[in-house]
Scaffold this motif. Structure first.
Motif, PDB file in Angstrom:
ATOM      1  N   SER A  71       0.813  -1.216   0.000  1.00 45.08           N
ATOM      2  CA  SER A  71       0.000   0.000   0.000  1.00 45.08           C
ATOM      3  C   SER A  71       0.847   1.268   0.000  1.00 45.08           C
ATOM      4  O   SER A  71       0.409   2.301  -0.482  1.00 45.08           O
ATOM      5  CB  SER A  71      -0.948  -0.003   1.196  1.00 45.08           C
ATOM      6  OG  SER A  71      -0.214  -0.197   2.377  1.00 45.08           O
ATOM      7  N   GLU A  72       2.055   1.213   0.533  1.00 41.97           N
ATOM      8  CA  GLU A  72       2.909   2.406   0.533  1.00 41.97           C
ATOM      9  C   GLU A  72       4.226   2.174  -0.197  1.00 41.97           C
ATOM     10  O   GLU A  72       4.729   3.072  -0.866  1.00 41.97           O
ATOM     11  CB  GLU A  72       3.167   2.873   1.975  1.00 41.97           C
ATOM     12  CG  GLU A  72       1.905   3.415   2.627  1.00 41.97           C
ATOM     13  CD  GLU A  72       2.122   4.103   3.955  1.00 41.97           C
ATOM     14  OE1 GLU A  72       3.039   3.724   4.686  1.00 41.97           O
ATOM     15  OE2 GLU A  72       1.340   5.027   4.270  1.00 41.97           O
ATOM     16  N   MET A 206       7.140   2.579   5.651  1.00 36.47           N
ATOM     17  CA  MET A 206       5.733   2.832   5.978  1.00 36.47           C
ATOM     18  C   MET A 206       5.669   4.051   6.901  1.00 36.47           C
ATOM     19  O   MET A 206       6.582   4.280   7.709  1.00 36.47           O
ATOM     20  CB  MET A 206       5.126   1.625   6.696  1.00 36.47           C
ATOM     21  CG  MET A 206       5.125   0.353   5.888  1.00 36.47           C
ATOM     22  SD  MET A 206       4.096   0.420   4.410  1.00 36.47           S
ATOM     23  CE  MET A 206       2.482   0.047   5.058  1.00 36.47           C
ATOM     24  N   SER A 207       4.569   4.792   6.793  1.00 41.00           N
ATOM     25  CA  SER A 207       4.427   6.027   7.598  1.00 41.00           C
ATOM     26  C   SER A 207       4.673   5.770   9.079  1.00 41.00           C
ATOM     27  O   SER A 207       5.342   6.559   9.750  1.00 41.00           O
ATOM     28  CB  SER A 207       3.024   6.594   7.434  1.00 41.00           C
ATOM     29  OG  SER A 207       2.754   6.834   6.103  1.00 41.00           O
ATOM     30  N   MET A 208       4.122   4.656   9.575  1.00 40.14           N
ATOM     31  CA  MET A 208       4.181   4.425  11.029  1.00 40.14           C
ATOM     32  C   MET A 208       5.607   4.180  11.530  1.00 40.14           C
ATOM     33  O   MET A 208       5.891   4.344  12.704  1.00 40.14           O
ATOM     34  CB  MET A 208       3.272   3.267  11.442  1.00 40.14           C
ATOM     35  CG  MET A 208       3.693   1.925  10.908  1.00 40.14           C
ATOM     36  SD  MET A 208       2.469   0.655  11.260  1.00 40.14           S
ATOM     37  CE  MET A 208       2.712   0.407  12.990  1.00 40.14           C
ATOM     38  N   MET A 209       6.527   3.810  10.632  1.00 39.54           N
ATOM     39  CA  MET A 209       7.899   3.548  11.049  1.00 39.54           C
ATOM     40  C   MET A 209       8.775   4.799  10.980  1.00 39.54           C
ATOM     41  O   MET A 209       9.889   4.810  11.504  1.00 39.54           O
ATOM     42  CB  MET A 209       8.525   2.446  10.177  1.00 39.54           C
ATOM     43  CG  MET A 209       7.799   1.125  10.198  1.00 39.54           C
ATOM     44  SD  MET A 209       7.401   0.522  11.847  1.00 39.54           S
ATOM     45  CE  MET A 209       9.018   0.319  12.562  1.00 39.54           C
ATOM     46  N   PRO A 211       8.952   7.830  12.380  1.00 37.31           N
ATOM     47  CA  PRO A 211       9.558   8.498  13.553  1.00 37.31           C
ATOM     48  C   PRO A 211      10.838   7.828  14.041  1.00 37.31           C
ATOM     49  O   PRO A 211      11.699   8.480  14.613  1.00 37.31           O
ATOM     50  CB  PRO A 211       8.448   8.426  14.611  1.00 37.31           C
ATOM     51  CG  PRO A 211       7.197   8.338  13.828  1.00 37.31           C
ATOM     52  CD  PRO A 211       7.537   7.524  12.617  1.00 37.31           C
ATOM     53  N   ASN A 256      -8.050  11.012   6.211  1.00 34.74           N
ATOM     54  CA  ASN A 256      -7.623  11.775   7.390  1.00 34.74           C
ATOM     55  C   ASN A 256      -8.695  12.796   7.786  1.00 34.74           C
ATOM     56  O   ASN A 256      -8.972  12.990   8.974  1.00 34.74           O
ATOM     57  CB  ASN A 256      -6.299  12.499   7.110  1.00 34.74           C
ATOM     58  CG  ASN A 256      -5.155  11.532   6.965  1.00 34.74           C
ATOM     59  OD1 ASN A 256      -5.264  10.383   7.352  1.00 34.74           O
ATOM     60  ND2 ASN A 256      -4.065  11.979   6.381  1.00 34.74           N
ATOM     61  N   ILE A 259     -11.369  11.043   9.622  1.00 37.29           N
ATOM     62  CA  ILE A 259     -10.991  10.706  11.003  1.00 37.29           C
ATOM     63  C   ILE A 259     -11.123  11.942  11.895  1.00 37.29           C
ATOM     64  O   ILE A 259     -11.662  11.863  13.014  1.00 37.29           O
ATOM     65  CB  ILE A 259      -9.556  10.146  11.054  1.00 37.29           C
ATOM     66  CG1 ILE A 259      -9.543   8.746  10.456  1.00 37.29           C
ATOM     67  CG2 ILE A 259      -9.030  10.098  12.478  1.00 37.29           C
ATOM     68  CD1 ILE A 259      -8.178   8.149  10.322  1.00 37.29           C
TER      69      ILE A 259
ATOM     70  N   MET B 194       3.979   9.130  16.399  1.00 39.47           N
ATOM     71  CA  MET B 194       3.984   7.715  15.995  1.00 39.47           C
ATOM     72  C   MET B 194       2.560   7.214  15.786  1.00 39.47           C
ATOM     73  O   MET B 194       2.272   6.507  14.827  1.00 39.47           O
ATOM     74  CB  MET B 194       4.671   6.861  17.060  1.00 39.47           C
ATOM     75  CG  MET B 194       6.151   6.985  17.044  1.00 39.47           C
ATOM     76  SD  MET B 194       6.880   6.018  18.345  1.00 39.47           S
ATOM     77  CE  MET B 194       8.043   5.066  17.437  1.00 39.47           C
ATOM     78  N   ASN B 197       1.111   8.596  12.563  1.00 36.98           N
ATOM     79  CA  ASN B 197       1.651   7.873  11.412  1.00 36.98           C
ATOM     80  C   ASN B 197       1.073   6.467  11.314  1.00 36.98           C
ATOM     81  O   ASN B 197       0.893   5.944  10.220  1.00 36.98           O
ATOM     82  CB  ASN B 197       3.181   7.801  11.516  1.00 36.98           C
ATOM     83  CG  ASN B 197       3.821   9.093  11.051  1.00 36.98           C
ATOM     84  OD1 ASN B 197       3.602   9.535   9.939  1.00 36.98           O
ATOM     85  ND2 ASN B 197       4.593   9.714  11.903  1.00 36.98           N
ATOM     86  N   THR B 198       0.802   5.866  12.472  1.00 39.27           N
ATOM     87  CA  THR B 198       0.203   4.526  12.458  1.00 39.27           C
ATOM     88  C   THR B 198      -1.180   4.580  11.816  1.00 39.27           C
ATOM     89  O   THR B 198      -1.539   3.721  11.000  1.00 39.27           O
ATOM     90  CB  THR B 198       0.105   3.970  13.899  1.00 39.27           C
ATOM     91  OG1 THR B 198       1.399   4.002  14.474  1.00 39.27           O
ATOM     92  CG2 THR B 198      -0.424   2.557  13.925  1.00 39.27           C
ATOM     93  N   VAL B 199      -1.943   5.604  12.175  1.00 44.03           N
ATOM     94  CA  VAL B 199      -3.284   5.757  11.585  1.00 44.03           C
ATOM     95  C   VAL B 199      -3.159   5.909  10.061  1.00 44.03           C
ATOM     96  O   VAL B 199      -3.908   5.307   9.290  1.00 44.03           O
ATOM     97  CB  VAL B 199      -4.016   6.969  12.204  1.00 44.03           C
ATOM     98  CG1 VAL B 199      -5.310   7.262  11.470  1.00 44.03           C
ATOM     99  CG2 VAL B 199      -4.298   6.718  13.684  1.00 44.03           C
ATOM    100  N   MET B 200      -2.166   6.702   9.634  1.00 46.02           N
ATOM    101  CA  MET B 200      -1.966   6.904   8.196  1.00 46.02           C
ATOM    102  C   MET B 200      -1.635   5.600   7.495  1.00 46.02           C
ATOM    103  O   MET B 200      -2.108   5.331   6.386  1.00 46.02           O
ATOM    104  CB  MET B 200      -0.844   7.917   7.956  1.00 46.02           C
ATOM    105  CG  MET B 200      -1.336   9.345   8.006  1.00 46.02           C
ATOM    106  SD  MET B 200      -0.010  10.500   7.751  1.00 46.02           S
ATOM    107  CE  MET B 200       0.305  10.304   6.020  1.00 46.02           C
ATOM    108  N   THR B 201      -0.812   4.772   8.144  1.00 47.81           N
ATOM    109  CA  THR B 201      -0.452   3.482   7.539  1.00 47.81           C
ATOM    110  C   THR B 201      -1.669   2.579   7.413  1.00 47.81           C
ATOM    111  O   THR B 201      -1.902   1.960   6.379  1.00 47.81           O
ATOM    112  CB  THR B 201       0.641   2.789   8.389  1.00 47.81           C
ATOM    113  OG1 THR B 201       1.800   3.611   8.364  1.00 47.81           O
ATOM    114  CG2 THR B 201       0.986   1.419   7.849  1.00 47.81           C
TER     115      THR B 201
END
Lengths: 281, 224
Positions: A71-72, A206-209, A211, A256, A259, B194, B197-201
């Motif tokens: 997806s990313e 991925m976005s969540m990683m 940071p 977003n 949300i 974090m 970004n998790t929500v975005m993923t």
């Protein structure tokens, strides 16, 4: 109005799932032009690193993703490969991730390379899956010292030594840039490639990683990074070729917004329910 | 061109996974188990075809048949340390496996030292940032001022976060407690980033599946 808001508290979350799904499909069906932000420092860093590769230089891409992070990662690989093709820079692809990764890389790269007139074996090579079950550190170290001992045949089974491009790639010193695109790139790339040999390394994650890796951008241990589809969209804007990343990040903007809206409405609902409860008491 | 059968299987499996949102059901669990089985099966086949066969078996076969260099036969020696691992299954002979596991631990520890030093040392250097807005080559500039302010914020966050994890001082003192609170706030900001970004993923996962369902499955069904 307050009673209606209070009823939101008892709303079945499945309606929210459905609303989100419908909202996400809209930008996929109708192309909605949205304003583009400027590229982040991390994205710009990768773009500049690719621009700095000389015309006869070779770039190594570790494409270690599969369906789990398609997806990313797909858009992140696409945009960088397109940039390399625009600049006629040759590249070698490895996959230290999962056994499925070489196939996903092949399907993503092949159409772009074919469109750019790249010849397989001469301009680009998919070296295939590199087993790294015993840990990435020994594999990356060995890869940096002698590529040909780690992969003796490419993804099609052709001996590595028979491919014209691979005759020029023996050690990591023959490579001008390493781009690692996967769910969560391993910091071993930073230690054993940039730290030991000084070859620039960039990540696509991925976005969540993201940071976890900002700190390496700051210390210049990473020359650049693409963060999720937003990073891919920014990169596509820099190479003036809006594609998958731009489309997916548009849809993400809708998600977003949904949300944020749901959080506001949910909080209003909680406030209304509390007030109604207090009055009832 | 994607095979229509593959698209239909993909669509049915995707909808099956989404069906969990309604409630847990046998179809969802079937797909979950099947996915696990497929992954393990393919992993074994690919590991054999792309790693063990070309890199281990072929050199041995070639050396024994005389078609390749004799050194290929040396790969047979890999069977010795490899087989030592299986002694872990025996209580009596467990100690034999420690010969090879010790070797692995030694290699891993050596590489871990090198990995950490090469990774962390540059971080310490990068933490020392200029704080004086007048120190730039052109004297005071607006950009220089913003950079210095950013560096000051970074330094405050770094020191207070480190202080938060410093358990050797009493925290009743106001001069210690206030920076610690600031450090906690910084940690919360980082965790918030974090989480965002998790929500975005997670959103990206959903968008990719929506895109697949719409573009690969539904749109060809209703052309025009």
């Amino acid at each position: 109005m307050r009673r209606w808001l209070a009823r939101l508290h008892t709303l079945n979350p499945r309606w929210l799932y459905l609303a989100t799904a419908i909202l996400l499909i809209i930008p996929l069906v109708i192309l909605i032009p949205m304003p583009r932000g400027s590229a982040s420092r991390a994205t710009r860093g990768l773009y500049d690193a690719v621009e700095a590769v000389p015309a006869d230089g070779i770039v190594m891409i570790d494409s270690s993703w599969d369906q789990g992070s398609r997806s990313e990662n797909a858009a992140q690989l696409e945009c960088v490969v397109r940039h390399l093709c625009q600049r006629r820079i040759r590249f070698v692809v490895t996959s230290l991730g999962t056994v499925f990764s070489p196939e996903f890389a092949q399907k993503t790269i092949e159409p772009i390379a074919a469109q750019a007139g790249y010849v397989y074996g001469r301009d680009w090579v998919n070296a295939g899956y590199v087993q790294s079950a015993s840990g990435l550190a020994p594999v990356i170290s060995a890869l940096a010292l002698d590529f040909h001992t780690i992969r003796q045949a490419d993804v099609r089974g052709t001996p590595i030594g028979d491919l014209p491009l691979m005759k020029e790639v023996r050690t990591i010193r023959d490579v001008r840039l390493v781009y690692v695109v996967t769910y969560a790139p391993s910091p071993e790339w930073i230690s054993f490639i940039t730290g030991q040999f000084g070859t620039p390394v960039a990540f696509g994650c991925m976005s969540m990683m993201a940071p976890n890796y900002y700190t390496y951008i700051d210390s210049k241990q990473l020359c650049g990074m693409l963060i999720g589809n937003r990073g891919a969209a920014e990169y596509e804007a820099l190479i003036r070729h809006p594609a998958l990343g731009t489309r997916l990040s548009m849809a993400a903007s809708f998600g977003n917004a949904a949300i944020i809206l749901a959080a506001i409405v949910g909080n209003l609902g909680m406030w209304a329910a509390r007030r109604a409860g207090r009055r009832g008491a | 061109m994607t095979d229509p059968l593959a698209v239909w299987v993909g669509a049915i499996v995707t909808l099956g996974v989404f069906s969990y949102l309604a409630r847990d059901n046998p179809f969802y669990r079937l797909i979950q188990q099947a996915a696990m089985g497929v992954v393990v099966g393919i992993q074994i086949v690919v590991t054999w075809k792309q790693v063990l066969q070309p890199m281990w078996l072929s050199p041995i076969q070639g050396a024994l048949a005389g078609t390749r260099d004799w050194t290929g036969a040396l790969w047979l020696l890999a069977l010795v340390p490899g087989s030592l691992w299986y002694f872990q299954l025996s209580k009596k002979w467990f100690w034999v496996s420690t010969l090879v596991s010790g070797l692995f631990v030694g290699v891993a520890a050596g590489l871990a030292f090198k990995f950490r030093i090469l990774l962390i040392l540059p971080q310490i250097g990068a933490s020392l940032k200029p704080l004086n807005p007048f120190a730039g080559p052109n004297g005071f500039t607006w950009e220089g001022f913003l950079d210095s302010s950013n560096n000051l914020l970074f330094l405050a966050a770094l020191l207070t976060t480190l202080l938060y994890f410093f358990f050797s001082v009493k925290t009743e003192n106001r001069w210690v407690r206030t920076p610690m609170r600031w450090g906690r706030l910084m940690i919360m900001v980082a965790l918030g980033a974090m989480f965002g970004n998790t929500v975005m993923t997670r959103m990206s996962y959903l968008i990719e599946r929506m895109q697949f369902l719409y573009e690969m499955w539904l749109r060809p069904l209703f052309p025009g």
